[in-house]
Write an enzyme that holds these catalytic residues in place. Sequence first.
Site, mmCIF file in Angstrom:
data_model
loop_
_atom_site.group_PDB
_atom_site.id
_atom_site.type_symbol
_atom_site.label_atom_id
_atom_site.label_comp_id
_atom_site.label_asym_id
_atom_site.label_seq_id
_atom_site.Cartn_x
_atom_site.Cartn_y
_atom_site.Cartn_z
ATOM 1 N N CYS A 56 0.829 -1.206 0.000
ATOM 2 C CA CYS A 56 0.000 0.000 0.000
ATOM 3 C C CYS A 56 0.863 1.256 0.000
ATOM 4 C CB CYS A 56 -0.939 -0.022 1.195
ATOM 5 S SG CYS A 56 -2.091 -1.430 1.156
ATOM 6 N N THR A 57 1.974 1.204 0.714
ATOM 7 C CA THR A 57 2.890 2.343 0.726
ATOM 8 C C THR A 57 3.539 2.513 -0.641
ATOM 9 O OG1 THR A 57 3.267 2.121 3.101
ATOM 10 C CG2 THR A 57 4.943 3.322 1.834
#
Length: 178
Positions: A56-57
Site C-alpha cells: 500500500c505504501t
Amino acid sequence: LVLFLVCIPVYAVEVGEPAPAFEAADDTGKLWKSSDHIGKRILVVYFYPADMTGGCTAQACGYRDRMDTLTASGAEIIGISGDSVENHKLFKRAHDLNFTLLADGDGSVASAFGVPVSVGEKTVVKSIDNKEVPLVRTATARRWTFVIDRNGTVVHKDAKVNARSDPETIVKVIAALR
C-alpha cells in the site's frame, strides 16, 4: 476472539457503467462527495487494504511521484481504505502524500463499487516519527482501481492490481483517454 465478516458484493461495477455516487470523510475529517468532483476531473479511485503496509505504501508513493503527470492529464487521485481519518493523516505525513485519502470504515464505498471487503477491527503497530503507533482499521478492502471519466462513467477497472505498477498503468490509461 476476533470475528471478521467478509462481504462479497453481489454486483461489481464494470467498464462502461456509471460510477456509484459516494461520500466519505477525507484525511482532514471533512466530508468528501464524488458529486463535487465528477465533471471537473478524471477520477482515479483506488481501493487498498491498509495504511503503512508494504504494498500500500509502494502504491501510494507511486501515485505521489507521478502526481505532476497525472494532474497535467486532468486526473485527481483518491485512495480509499478502511483506515480511520487519523491513520490517513499519519500515512500522508509519513510519506508526504499529495492526494486525498478517504476513510471507508464500514466498507460501504468499497461495496458500492463491488470491491470485496472484510469488516472487523484489526490493529497493527507501526513506527512513525520514532514512536510505536497503533493503527486501527475496521474494514479491509481488496486492492482494486477504477478510472472515472468526466461524465461519471467507469472507463477502466482493474481487480487484479499490482501495487507497485498500478500508478504507471494508470498514467498510461489516462494518456490513452486523450
